[in-house]
Design an enzyme around this catalytic site. Structure first.
Site, PDB file in Angstrom:
ATOM      1  N   SER A   1     -70.750 -41.458 -11.775  1.00  0.00           N
ATOM      2  CA  SER A   1     -70.791 -42.025 -10.558  1.00  0.00           C
ATOM      3  C   SER A   1     -71.172 -41.373  -8.905  1.00  0.00           C
ATOM      4  CB  SER A   1     -69.177 -43.481 -10.515  1.00  0.00           C
ATOM      5  OG  SER A   1     -69.045 -43.776  -9.575  1.00  0.00           O
TER       6      SER A   1
ATOM      7  N   ASP B   1     -74.689 -52.039 -14.145  1.00  0.00           N
ATOM      8  CA  ASP B   1     -73.540 -51.608 -13.651  1.00  0.00           C
ATOM      9  C   ASP B   1     -72.665 -53.122 -12.785  1.00  0.00           C
ATOM     10  OD1 ASP B   1     -71.269 -50.320 -12.166  1.00  0.00           O
ATOM     11  OD2 ASP B   1     -73.003 -48.626 -12.116  1.00  0.00           O
TER      12      ASP B   1
ATOM     13  N   HIS C   1     -70.876 -50.306 -15.453  1.00  0.00           N
ATOM     14  CA  HIS C   1     -70.624 -48.490 -15.220  1.00  0.00           C
ATOM     15  C   HIS C   1     -69.570 -47.345 -15.921  1.00  0.00           C
ATOM     16  CE1 HIS C   1     -69.968 -46.031 -11.481  1.00  0.00           C
ATOM     17  NE2 HIS C   1     -69.082 -45.680 -11.396  1.00  0.00           N
TER      18      HIS C   1
END
Length: 818
Positions: free
Chosen positions: A681, A754, A788
């Site tokens: 991330s 995501d 994610h």
């Protein structure tokens, strides 16, 4: 460490590694098969080990619930049809959260705290469920059980383990799986599928016309969101799956509908069980923001469903200013006061919701008691944004406010029986871990609501905290006299262990249930008395990954060129001795953070008394393959005296990385020519920047990142300014701008769907295209059905295989650089 899971306060028995993100399909390398690969041993075996149960102490303090849970699910489970609507993801089969959004629980064992006797819940074979919720009297647990065509509401008796269904597969958990017990523990408030619901709308084969949006009425500076409505067909699906009927299910099996069906985001009993607070979304919908920002009404209903008081009627909230301290106008954070029969509490901005507007009072906190016919009373005025209330009793509550720009937190002691005044009892930088005084310890009252625990003198409350110091984390229990401010420490975790409070067994805190771990022993629950007696074990969970028992770790500290103190945790593989064996290939895995105070940015907390085992797609698995790991090396981005931290992001990031590399090389554990960097991330964003702006690393691994900040123009991470207010900073921070300077190999991994704000899969797709076009060595891996955080066993295994193969090729077995 405790966390709330589906209404039950759970103590996790081990920390699981983070999962990962999204992206579009890509062509395979020539001759490469379209198949998932398995990581080398012992990684694969550890991934397949049954997870340690979660645990929860019941409200009556007599029983512990141990929740077994499923291991990593197969990718086929994630491949079940998923609808992505208005910021939610749901499974149309059962009208609940999509499989990628939850971990199924598979069983319950109730353990008597005093004598250790165990009773297993008599759930049908193959059961999986979510949202376990204790009844206020601690006698039962309600849950939502998965069935072939929906979610069923069940209740389990904690004394006998007897389990039975209260409903058929009618629960509607599209907007959340919350269950709320009545205070008498005789009924459960839940959201149901409306009776007689018609079949779901069929997708349009061909649209009736274009989708059109128009602006120009007012600014709407919204941040990037995922899974939004996109057309009228989405709106019809949203109406179908999210329309719910509020209902009360009695433990006798009778189900009573409450009011009319609607799109219900929240519903909760008042503490006395007389009223219901409900938030309902209404049209017109938006294609720019998620459902929680749609027009909405918050109202109080009686138990027949009649609206007796409207708290708020809010318009579409797509025009909240970009700064983080900005809020929408009107009542927000509406809740029931926990220690009163039926009193509403909410906050309203007094500065127009815009922190850039000068104002002495930012927020005002209101109260209104049943029958809700009078004028609201002002509980307290705040100079910062309202961040919640910890309730205690009629003359004592603690209101917390925060201000992001300064990272300041204020805690104010208020007297709800004499509202309008307050006394500041804590004022601090909320990022300052070394000087955290702890927070009020709360326990459920008779209505099942969390309230402060008062000592026998009637003036003092109990505090709990992490007790973070430079030497380590030593959680504590203390007593604070609210009148005099005198603080008395009652207990602190020993220096060789990390022991946290799960719950009280005695009101005065003299007996506790704790969760204790050491460097070498996994976390388990025990009964601890403060009289000095030896603790009594309650659980005996084994080491989930004994293959890593010989791994060594130490906190290392070093200094950045500008004087900021830095630290990281250095892990070495089992049996490695740097003096004897020489340096190893090393991976630095990090995540930057922003600060306004350099002294706080440089704080060190030694976690050497914690039990650490990797899970999921954790980078710590690399220890089994001959790599050293520098975990979480400090990457502080500091803004001092009002300066914006990100204006010098690249310079500070590069300086922190250089200091970390110098430190591990000086220790003899790493070879300067064989160091990799990686992150997930915002850590992936960091990785790409370090490869673009330094030559410190042989390669990088960037998972689920964002690389072009012009695609997040209304702010990102801790950046509050818009692209047009800080164009140079957005451009300079974007590694996409400098793709032509990435001259080290980089591995990009992204989940196909995501769901994280800002890390759209297109970020990796476009960055890979830029790298390819400029001649960089790059590999781009897209994980089907993953969000994610990576969930499927195949996805996690393949991610770890990719990481090992990439590092072996570009670090461990790579020829020396010229």
């Amino acid at each position: 460490m405790t966390r709330a899971v589906g209404g039950v306060r759970m103590a996790a028995a081990m920390a699981l590694g983070a999962a990962v993100a999204a992206g579009p399909a890509m062509a395979q390398s020539a001759g490469e098969a379209l198949t998932y690969r398995q990581p080398p041993e012992p990684i694969a075996s550890i991934l397949d080990t049954a997870p340690t149960p979660l645990s929860s102490l019941g409200p009556d303090r007599s029983r512990l619930a141990l929740f077994s849970r499923s291991a990593l699910p197969p990718v086929a489970e994630l491949a079940e049809p998923t609808l992505r609507l208005a910021g939610y993801r749901l499974n149309p089969r059962n009208n609940g959260p999509a499989n990628g959004r939850l971990t199924w629980l598979t069983g319950i064992t109730f353990k008597n705290v005093e004598d250790g006797r165990e009773v297993a819940a008599a759930l049908p074979a193959g059961t999986r469920f979510i949202a376990p919720t204790w009844s206020p009297d601690g006698a039962k647990v309600a849950l939502l059980k998965d069935a072939p065509t929906g979610l069923e509401l069940w209740v389990v008796d904690a004394a006998t383990g007897a389990a039975r269904a209260l409903t058929g597969p009618i629960a509607n958990a599209a907007a959340g799986a919350d269950l709320a017990w009545s205070p008498d523990s005789r009924a459960v408030l839940f959201r149901a599928i409306p009776e007689g619901r018609r079949p779901a709308p069929t997708p349009e084969v061909a649209p009736n016309g274009p989708v059109i949006e128009q602006t120009g009425i007012r600014p709407a500076p919204v941040r990037t969101y995922q899974d939004l409505l996109g057309n009228p067909a989405d709106e019809r699906l949203f109406d179908h799956y999210f329309t719910a009927q509020l209902a009360i299910a009695g433990i006798d099996g009778r189900v009573t509908p409450i009011g009319a069906p609607g799109i219900l985001l929240d519903a909760a009993f008042s503490p006395d069980g007389t009223w219901i607070l409900q938030t309902q979304v209404k049209p017109p919908y938006s294609y720019a923001v998620p459902a929680r920002l749609f027009p909405a009404e918050t109202a109080v209903l009686d138990r027949t469903g009649r609206v007796v008081h409207q708290v708020a009627d809010l318009p579409l909230r797509d025009n909240i200013p970009p700064p983080f301290d900005a809020v929408a106008l009107g009542p927000r954070s509406v809740q029931w006061r926990a220690d009163a029969p039926a009193t509403l509490v909410w906050a309203e901005a007094q500065d127009g919701g815009d922190p850039r507007t000068p104002a002495e009072i930012r927020d005002r906190v209101f109260m209104l008691s049943a029958p809700f016919t009078g004028a609201p009373a002002t509980l307290v005025d705040l100079q910062q944004r309202y961040a919640g209330v910890t309730w205690g009793r009629d003359d004592a509550a603690i209101v917390t406010s925060r201000w992001f720009n300064t990272r300041r937190e204020t805690r104010i002691l208020v007297d709800p029986s004499n509202p309008g005044q307050g006394r500041v009892i804590v004022e601090r930088n909320y990022q300052d871990r070394h000087n955290d005084p702890g927070s009020a310890l709360t326990e459920p009252n008779a209505a099942g609501r969390q309230v402060m625990v008062f000592a026998a003198d009637g003036e003092s409350i109990l505090l709990e905290g992490d007790g973070a110091t430079r030497e380590g984390e030593f959680p504590f229990l203390a007593r604070l006299n609210l009148r005099t401010g005198e603080r008395t420490e009652l207990w602190r975790s020993s220096r060789d262990a990390y022991e946290t409070i799960v719950g009280l067994l005695a009101e005065d805190g003299s007996r506790l249930v704790t969760r204790r771990e050491t460097r070498d022993t996994p976390a388990n629950l025990m009964i601890r008395s403060l009289d000095g007696a030896a603790p009594t074990p309650l659980t005996s969970f084994p080491d989930p990954a004994p293959q890593l028992a010989g791994v060594t770790r130490q906190l290392i500290t070093y200094t950045r060129a500008d004087g900021v103190q830095l630290s990281g945790t250095l892990y070495l593989p089992t049996g490695h001795d740097a003096a004897r064996d020489g340096p190893l290939p090393l991976v630095m895995w990090a995540y930057p953070a922003e600060f306004t105070d350099p002294s706080v940015a440089g704080q060190v907390v030694d976690t050497g008394n914690r039990f650490v085992r990797p899970g999921g797609s954790s980078h710590l698995f690399l220890l089994t393959q001959g790599y050293a790991v520098l975990d979480d090396p400090s990457m502080p981005i500091v803004g001092v005296n009002g300066a914006e931290p990100n204006d010098t992001y690249v310079e500070q990031l590069s300086a922190s990385a250089r200091a970390a590399v110098d430190a591990v090389v000086a220790m003899g554990v790493a070879d300067r020519d064989r160091i990799a960097v990686g992150g997930h991330s915002y850590g992936a964003f960091m990785t790409a920047n370090l490869l673009a702006h330094t030559d410190l690393f042989r390669t990088g691994i960037a998972r689920s990142g964002a690389y072009n900040r012009t695609l997040t123009p209304f702010g990102f991470q801790a950046e509050q300014r818009t692209y047009w207010e800080a164009t140079d900073t957005y451009t300079r921070m974007s590694p996409f701008t400098y793709a032509n300077q990435v001259n080290e190999p980089i591995l990009l991994i992204h989940g196909e769907i995501d769901d994280n704000s800002g890390t759209f899969p297109v970020q990796s797709e476009r960055f890979f295209a830029a790298l390819k076009g400029t001649g960089a060595t790059a590999r781009y891996v897209v994980l089907p059905y993953e969000a994610h955080g990576y969930r499927a066993r195949e996805s996690v295994g393949h991610t770890l295989w990719e990481m090992v193969e990439w590092l072996d090729a570009h670090v461990k077995n790579a020829p020396p650089r010229n």
